[in-house]
Design a protein around this motif. Structure first.
Motif, mmCIF file in Angstrom:
data_model
loop_
_atom_site.group_PDB
_atom_site.id
_atom_site.type_symbol
_atom_site.label_atom_id
_atom_site.label_comp_id
_atom_site.label_asym_id
_atom_site.label_seq_id
_atom_site.Cartn_x
_atom_site.Cartn_y
_atom_site.Cartn_z
ATOM 1 N N ALA A 93 0.857 -1.191 0.000
ATOM 2 C CA ALA A 93 0.000 0.000 0.000
ATOM 3 C C ALA A 93 0.889 1.235 0.000
ATOM 4 N N ALA A 94 1.180 1.741 -1.184
ATOM 5 C CA ALA A 94 2.075 2.907 -1.333
ATOM 6 C C ALA A 94 1.216 4.154 -1.467
ATOM 7 N N ASN A 95 0.998 4.840 -0.318
ATOM 8 C CA ASN A 95 0.203 6.074 -0.356
ATOM 9 C C ASN A 95 0.927 7.143 -1.170
ATOM 10 N N ASP A 96 2.252 7.236 -0.975
ATOM 11 C CA ASP A 96 3.069 8.127 -1.794
ATOM 12 C C ASP A 96 3.993 7.255 -2.620
ATOM 13 N N ALA A 97 3.555 6.917 -3.792
ATOM 14 C CA ALA A 97 4.295 5.972 -4.622
ATOM 15 C C ALA A 97 5.648 6.503 -5.037
ATOM 16 N N LEU A 98 5.803 7.852 -5.098
ATOM 17 C CA LEU A 98 7.075 8.409 -5.545
ATOM 18 C C LEU A 98 8.196 8.198 -4.533
ATOM 19 N N THR A 99 7.827 8.047 -3.252
ATOM 20 C CA THR A 99 8.857 7.915 -2.209
ATOM 21 C C THR A 99 8.796 6.581 -1.471
ATOM 22 N N HIS A 100 7.771 5.784 -1.700
ATOM 23 C CA HIS A 100 7.631 4.516 -0.975
ATOM 24 C C HIS A 100 8.804 3.600 -1.318
ATOM 25 N N ALA A 101 9.275 2.834 -0.297
ATOM 26 C CA ALA A 101 10.459 1.988 -0.472
ATOM 27 C C ALA A 101 10.287 0.931 -1.559
ATOM 28 N N ALA A 102 9.069 0.536 -1.839
ATOM 29 C CA ALA A 102 8.848 -0.516 -2.831
ATOM 30 C C ALA A 102 8.629 0.035 -4.233
ATOM 31 N N THR A 103 8.186 1.304 -4.343
ATOM 32 C CA THR A 103 7.765 1.798 -5.658
ATOM 33 C C THR A 103 8.547 3.000 -6.163
ATOM 34 N N PHE A 104 9.479 3.521 -5.371
ATOM 35 C CA PHE A 104 10.190 4.736 -5.785
ATOM 36 C C PHE A 104 10.968 4.537 -7.082
ATOM 37 N N LEU A 111 5.747 6.461 -13.018
ATOM 38 C CA LEU A 111 4.771 7.165 -12.175
ATOM 39 C C LEU A 111 4.565 8.609 -12.629
ATOM 40 N N THR A 112 5.652 9.357 -12.716
ATOM 41 C CA THR A 112 5.537 10.777 -13.063
ATOM 42 C C THR A 112 4.936 11.000 -14.443
ATOM 43 N N PRO A 113 5.397 10.247 -15.496
ATOM 44 C CA PRO A 113 4.808 10.479 -16.819
ATOM 45 C C PRO A 113 3.300 10.220 -16.865
ATOM 46 N N LEU A 114 2.800 9.276 -16.056
ATOM 47 C CA LEU A 114 1.386 8.917 -16.092
ATOM 48 C C LEU A 114 0.586 9.619 -15.007
ATOM 49 N N GLY A 115 1.263 10.394 -14.166
ATOM 50 C CA GLY A 115 0.559 11.131 -13.118
ATOM 51 C C GLY A 115 0.039 10.235 -12.015
ATOM 52 N N ILE A 116 0.716 9.150 -11.733
ATOM 53 C CA ILE A 116 0.291 8.200 -10.699
ATOM 54 C C ILE A 116 0.894 8.639 -9.374
ATOM 55 N N ALA A 117 0.019 8.868 -8.401
ATOM 56 C CA ALA A 117 0.494 9.347 -7.096
ATOM 57 C C ALA A 117 0.529 8.235 -6.056
ATOM 58 N N SER A 118 -0.439 7.299 -6.137
ATOM 59 C CA SER A 118 -0.515 6.222 -5.134
ATOM 60 C C SER A 118 -0.724 4.878 -5.851
ATOM 61 N N MET A 119 -0.188 3.807 -5.229
ATOM 62 C CA MET A 119 -0.322 2.449 -5.795
ATOM 63 C C MET A 119 -0.729 1.471 -4.703
ATOM 64 N N LEU A 120 -1.578 0.506 -5.089
ATOM 65 C CA LEU A 120 -1.946 -0.577 -4.183
ATOM 66 C C LEU A 120 -1.805 -1.895 -4.951
#
Length: 460
Positions: A93-104, A111-120
């Motif tokens: 559960a990456a609330n902040d996908a840009l900085t989360h340890a699994a999704t950064f 993430l940035t090109p598609l405007g994705i902020a959070s991932m589950l």
């Protein structure tokens, strides 16, 4: 869990498409339900390869960009932190996908090109093994994934595992149906081939039986021709002599030299000649009659009721010349008034074949030097028993070695191939007895002690 999520989850779990085995339909149903329940526009199903070195996108729905498929693959080498998190087989559960340890690691390339902020990401399990994930992607501002949302997404992932099982069953069933159809086709093909082979064998058997009949009749013809010539020759000589006597008496009468004594001698001489001619012609006629009956019976398959003590002598009578030529005496031992209901042609062929076989093989070679020479004999015996009619043909010839007893009724087995033997006579005889007459056949023989072929057949 909120009522909305529970309602969506219940609808999906009860949907027949989950268990139909059509994985593509079930996949779209689940991803659309994910998007509806989590109020997101982008979600997908990603599956591991066999080595679990990468995950590949199987279905990606992006409602904002009207995209429902995209060929993407993520490798363990390129994104080690993400795969390390997946290896725990827990939800990410990456609330902040840009900085989360699994999704950064996806920040710049994805993430940035598609405007994705959070991932589950929730794991998909099948038969206890993690086979992939459902990836839920929130575009726009960051959001907090609530516990009921994580449970909701995980439940839909479990339903996907159920759909995978249904798909496997459908594939197995399709393969089984195909295999059964192939098997049925093979069985039909083999059955047709076997039927053709059996028909060919049946035709060949009929030809062999007919050939053996003709061979037996050939032996009869050879013997009959010689035997009939003898009485016909005697009758012709007697009639010719009588004609000469008639001419002589006619000359004496014309010359008025006919005396009472010469006329008496003439009548006496002619009577003797005519008696001899009559006896010879009767003998020839009887031989021809027996031969005609035997040959006609051997080509007939009709069932009749007849007397064996009358029928067997008429079968054997034409065979006597053939045996006489070889110095073989034929003896008959038949119970009187022995009545049977069967095919006379088969009985005639069996007896003819057995006697001919004894004539050809039993005395074809001299017995060993230590055994005194004896009179050659063939004995036909026929008696009634509680089990049926017992018929046997015995000879006092050289016998058959014990080692050959199991082979004599096999097709093409012969010890006289150099003399033209085919090895089919006793095999055809065996088939006639066991199949045509529903009887039994036995062989009793030893070296230098003769041979007996016994046949037991039902009386009806």
């Amino acid at each position: 869990m909120r009522d909305t999520l529970e309602s969506i989850l219940l609808q999906v779990s009860q949907n027949a498409d989950i268990d139909k085995g059509e994985l593509s339909i079930a996949s779209r149903l689940i991803i659309n339900s994910v998007c509806e329940g989590l109020t997101i526009s982008r979600a997908g199903i990603w599956l591991y390869d066999d080595a679990m070195s990468l995950i590949k996108c199987q279905l990606l729905i992006d409602q904002g960009n009207h995209l429902d498929s995209e060929s993407l693959a993520l490798t363990r080498k390129e994104f080690p932190h993400y795969f390390k998190a997946l290896d725990t087989e827990r939800s990410i559960a990456a609330n902040d996908a840009l900085t989360h340890a699994a999704t950064f690691e996806f920040a710049e390339v994805y993430l940035t090109p598609l405007g994705i902020a959070s991932m589950l990401d929730v794991p998909i399990r099948h038969r206890g093994k993690m086979i992939g994930i459902i990836c839920c992607e929130h575009q726009g501002e960051m959001r907090q994934w609530h516990e009921d949302e994580i449970v909701f997404a995980a439940s839909l992932a479990d339903l996907y595992g159920r759909a995978v099982s249904a798909n496997e069953r459908a594939v197995y069933e399709a393969k089984l149906i195909e295999a059964n159809q192939t098997l049925e086709d093979n069985v039909k093909q083999r059955t047709l081939e076997l039927e053709k082979t059996l028909q060919t064998l049946k035709t060949a058997q009929e030809k062999l039986v007919e050939s053996e009949k003709m061979a037996a009749l050939g032996n009869l013809v050879a013997g009959i021709a010689h035997e009939v010539n003898t009485p016909l020759g005697i009758a012709l000589t007697s009639v010719t002599n009588c004609r000469d006597e008639v001419n002589a008496i006619h000359r004496d009468f014309e010359a008025q030299r006919l005396s009472e004594q010469s006329f008496k001698e003439f009548t006496q001489h002619c009577a003797q000649g005519l008696d001899l001619a009559e006896a010879s012609l009767t003998r020839a006629a009887q031989l021809i009659q027996d031969f005609k009956r035997t040959s006609a019976d051997q080509t007939s398959l009709e069932v009749e009721t007849f007397n064996l003590d009358d029928y067997i002598p008429r079968i054997c009578n034409p065979l006597k010349p053939m045996l006489k030529k070889e110095g073989i005496r034929l003896e008959l031992d038949i119970t009187p008034d022995l009545v049977i209901e069967t095919c006379p042609g088969t009985i005639a062929q069996i007896i003819t074949n057995l006697i001919s076989n004894a004539q050809r093989h039993a005395f074809s070679e001299s017995r060993d030097n230590t055994t005194p020479q004896i009179e050659k004999r063939v004995v036909v015996t026929c008696k009634h028993t509680p089990s049926g009619i017992a018929l046997s043909v015995s000879d006092n010839g050289k016998g058959i070695p014990l080692a050959m007893h199991k082979k004599v009724f096999e097709p093409f087995f012969t010890t006289a191939r150099d003399k033209g033997g085919t090895g089919l006579g006793l095999n055809i005889l065996y088939n006639l007895v066991t199949q045509k007459l529903n009887g039994e056949i036995t062989l009793t023989s030893q070296d230098n002690q003769g041979t007996t072929v016994g046949i037991l057949i039902p009386a009806t």
